[in-house]
Each structure stands twice: as C-alpha cells, then as structure tokens.
Design a protein around this motif. Structure first.
Motif, short mmCIF file in Angstrom:
data_model
loop_
_atom_site.label_atom_id
_atom_site.label_comp_id
_atom_site.label_asym_id
_atom_site.label_seq_id
_atom_site.Cartn_x
_atom_site.Cartn_y
_atom_site.Cartn_z
N MET A 155 -49.64 -45.10 20.17
CA MET A 155 -50.94 -45.22 19.51
C MET A 155 -51.75 -46.36 20.12
N GLU A 156 -51.11 -47.49 20.35
CA GLU A 156 -51.82 -48.65 20.90
C GLU A 156 -52.28 -48.38 22.34
N GLN A 157 -51.45 -47.68 23.11
CA GLN A 157 -51.84 -47.34 24.49
C GLN A 157 -52.98 -46.33 24.48
N TRP A 158 -52.90 -45.36 23.58
CA TRP A 158 -53.94 -44.33 23.46
C TRP A 158 -55.29 -44.96 23.11
N LEU A 159 -55.30 -45.90 22.17
CA LEU A 159 -56.55 -46.50 21.71
C LEU A 159 -56.94 -47.74 22.49
N GLY A 160 -56.03 -48.25 23.32
CA GLY A 160 -56.35 -49.42 24.13
C GLY A 160 -56.56 -50.68 23.33
N ALA A 161 -55.80 -50.82 22.23
CA ALA A 161 -55.95 -52.00 21.37
C ALA A 161 -54.64 -52.26 20.65
N ARG A 162 -54.42 -53.53 20.32
CA ARG A 162 -53.24 -53.89 19.53
C ARG A 162 -53.54 -53.59 18.07
N LEU A 163 -52.71 -52.77 17.44
CA LEU A 163 -52.96 -52.32 16.08
C LEU A 163 -52.18 -53.09 15.03
N LEU A 164 -51.03 -53.61 15.42
CA LEU A 164 -50.16 -54.30 14.47
C LEU A 164 -49.78 -55.68 14.98
N GLN A 165 -49.77 -56.62 14.05
CA GLN A 165 -49.33 -57.97 14.36
C GLN A 165 -47.90 -58.12 13.86
N ARG A 166 -46.97 -58.37 14.74
CA ARG A 166 -45.56 -58.43 14.37
C ARG A 166 -45.13 -59.88 14.18
N THR A 167 -44.47 -60.17 13.07
CA THR A 167 -43.85 -61.47 12.83
C THR A 167 -42.39 -61.24 12.48
N THR A 168 -41.65 -62.30 12.29
CA THR A 168 -40.23 -62.15 11.96
C THR A 168 -40.03 -61.58 10.57
N ARG A 169 -41.06 -61.72 9.70
CA ARG A 169 -40.90 -61.28 8.31
C ARG A 169 -41.65 -60.00 7.99
N ARG A 170 -42.80 -59.78 8.62
CA ARG A 170 -43.61 -58.65 8.20
C ARG A 170 -44.51 -58.18 9.34
N VAL A 171 -44.92 -56.93 9.23
CA VAL A 171 -45.87 -56.35 10.17
C VAL A 171 -47.19 -56.18 9.44
N THR A 172 -48.26 -56.69 10.02
CA THR A 172 -49.58 -56.59 9.40
C THR A 172 -50.57 -55.97 10.37
N LEU A 173 -51.67 -55.45 9.83
CA LEU A 173 -52.69 -54.81 10.65
C LEU A 173 -53.60 -55.84 11.30
N THR A 174 -53.96 -55.58 12.54
CA THR A 174 -55.03 -56.35 13.19
C THR A 174 -56.37 -55.76 12.73
N ASP A 175 -57.47 -56.39 13.13
CA ASP A 175 -58.79 -55.83 12.79
C ASP A 175 -58.93 -54.42 13.36
N ALA A 176 -58.49 -54.25 14.61
CA ALA A 176 -58.55 -52.91 15.22
C ALA A 176 -57.63 -51.94 14.47
N GLY A 177 -56.50 -52.45 14.00
CA GLY A 177 -55.57 -51.62 13.26
C GLY A 177 -56.14 -51.13 11.94
N GLU A 178 -56.89 -51.99 11.26
CA GLU A 178 -57.51 -51.59 10.00
C GLU A 178 -58.53 -50.47 10.22
N GLN A 179 -59.31 -50.59 11.29
CA GLN A 179 -60.27 -49.53 11.59
C GLN A 179 -59.55 -48.24 11.97
#
Length: 296
Positions: free
Chosen positions: A40-64
């Motif tokens: 998905m990220e390669q298809w859209l050319g943007a980072r969609l998810l922010q990964r941390t050790t505890r949780r995965v959250t949406l980036t601004d591009a991911g929310e859109q």
C-alpha cells in the motif's frame, strides 16, 4: 499483490493498532500483513503508518488514505452484493461488538443460531464496553445498552433492559434486608464503573428516590458483579437478563422489589443506512424478532 486485499489489511491494522492483532484476526501471518501494508505504501508513494514499540498509528497521509480505502471497500462490498446470484445466500464476514455480559448471556447463542441458518457467513464479535469508532474499527453492528444512544449512529431498539437489586441469602441474613432505598447507604454495595457507580435511582409509582451508596467493590462488567453478589459480597444492581435465572433458582434474592431502577434499551447501532449489506439487514431483522419476544 491484490490491492483490494491490501486495503482491507491496511484498514484493519489502522483499526487495531497492531500488526500481530490484525494477523490473528485476518488469519494471516504477521509477515504477510506487513507485506500488504508495504505494498500500500509503495503504491501510494507515502508512509501510511508510524510504527513504535507499543503501537501503530496513522500518519497524516495514512488518515487520508484510510478514509478513501473505507469508501472503496464499502463500494466493493456493495458491488459484490448486487451481482451475487439471488440463490447464493448470505456470505462474507460481519464484525460486531457488544458488552461482555450481554455477549455471554444471550448474544452468543443468538449468533450461533443465525449462523446455522446462513452457513456461508462468518461473524467476528468484539466484546467490551469501550467506545469504538464503528467506521474506523470496521464494525458493522454494535449491540449497546443505553438510555441515550449516540445520535451520530442509527439506533434500532431490540429489547427493553430492566434492572433489579439483588443479593445472596447469606448476605441478607447477616446484614439485614433494607426496607427503603435510603437504607442502602448502610450496606455494602457493588457498583458498575460505567453505569450509576455510586448513585442509584429508583421509582415507585409517582415517587422517585436517589441514593448515594457505599460501593466497596466496583467493576466494569455486570457479570463480575453478579458473581460477587453470589459470593455474599453485597447488594448489586443487575440487568434482569442476567439476574432472573438466579432469582428463580433462589441463589439470589430481590431487594426492594417494589422500587424500580430506570429501564434502559438494548440497541443495535450502525453508522449509516446507505451501505447496509443484505447480511447486516438480515441479522438486524433476526435480532429484533428474537429479542423483542424473548422473556429474560
């Protein structure tokens, strides 16, 4: 890779906040979930998810991207429903959420009966009282007990939820039986964290009374409080769908039966009528028919 499946996986990870949780729910390996999100990220050319050790959250591009993906997935489901053969039967997967107590006491059996009528369907039930965004969590139907359902959702009543005060015979023998609501203040009471924790209201004919009770034990689930009452832990305000069986057996006794706590309603909640699938409509009709005639 299949982009529709990639969108489904991305939307699920966004809702769960965990690659591992989505892998388990989607019955995929964690590596495959990771590959779909990467696609998905390669298809859209943007980072969609922010990964941390505890949780995965949406980036601004991911929310859109998530908003658009949910719209496209709804359209895919609508197309599949429209072109399916008339005699194909209901199919696909429904995602539901309900309270723990109602899920255990009545909903699980109802869903088992519904699935027996529609063997090509699958149901995933999330039990808990946490408030979920039904769209983001991809929940088709929420079964909630409330006096004021969320006005942003479509609410279809399923049944009235009466409540009753209960205690074990042993507790009442040792502590005495209250004769008025005011006497509850001198008893050990079991409070629900989310519903009238320490302020209980009652009505008898035109008379109303509110009592501030001493809650020595609180929990966020009615079933936990029910078992505490059975163990002699005090007086509990219980939904009748849980308590009636134990009242009939004598394992619990009704307290102040002439005073009625406010009734609530069991609702089926869903985001919109516009994209309601045939499976959701069928389940709604089934639950209405089952619970409006069921005597707890």
């Amino acid at each position: 890779m299949d982009r529709v499946t990639a969108m489904r996986v991305f939307a699920d990870v966004a809702a769960s906040g965990s690659f591992s949780a989505s892998a388990e729910r989607l019955q995929m390996s964690r590596a495959m979930v990771t590959r779909y999100v990467a696609e998905m990220e390669q298809w859209l050319g943007a980072r969609l998810l922010q990964r941390t050790t505890r949780r995965v959250t949406l980036t601004d591009a991911g929310e859109q991207a998530l908003r658009r993906c949910l719209q496209m997935l709804a359209l895919v489901a609508e197309v599949e429903d429209e072109v399916a053969p008339a005699d194909a039967g209901l199919r696909g997967q429904l995602r539901l959420t309900s309270s723990m107590s109602f899920g255990h006491a009545h909903l699980a059996a109802a869903l088992a009966d519904f699935l027996a009528q529609h063997p090509q369907l699958k149901i995933d039930l999330n039990v808990g009282d946490a408030t979920l965004n039904l769209v983001e969590a991809r929940i088709d139907l929420a079964i909630r007990i409330s006096s004021e359902p969320d006005p942003a959702l479509i609410a279809r009543p399923l049944a009235v939820c009466d409540s009753v005060l209960v205690a074990s015979p042993g507790y009442l023998a040792s502590a005495g039986t209250p004769q008025t609501p005011a006497e509850l203040a001198g008893h050990r009471c079991l409070g629900h964290s989310n519903v009238g924790r320490s302020s209980w209201r009652f009505q008898r004919a035109a008379q109303t009374d509110t009592v501030n009770v001493a809650t020595h034990f609180t929990a966020n689930d009615a079933t936990v409080l029910l078992y505490a009452a059975l163990a002699g832990g005090g007086i509990s305000l219980q939904p009748s769908y849980l308590a009636n069986r134990l009242l009939h057996s004598g394992e619990l006794l009704a307290v102040l039966p002439e005073w009625q706590p406010p009734a609530m309603t069991i609702y089926a909640l869903y985001p919109s009528r516009r994209h309601l699938s045939p499976a959701v409509r069928a389940l709604l009709d089934f639950l209405v028919a089952r619970f409006t005639t069921l005597r707890w």
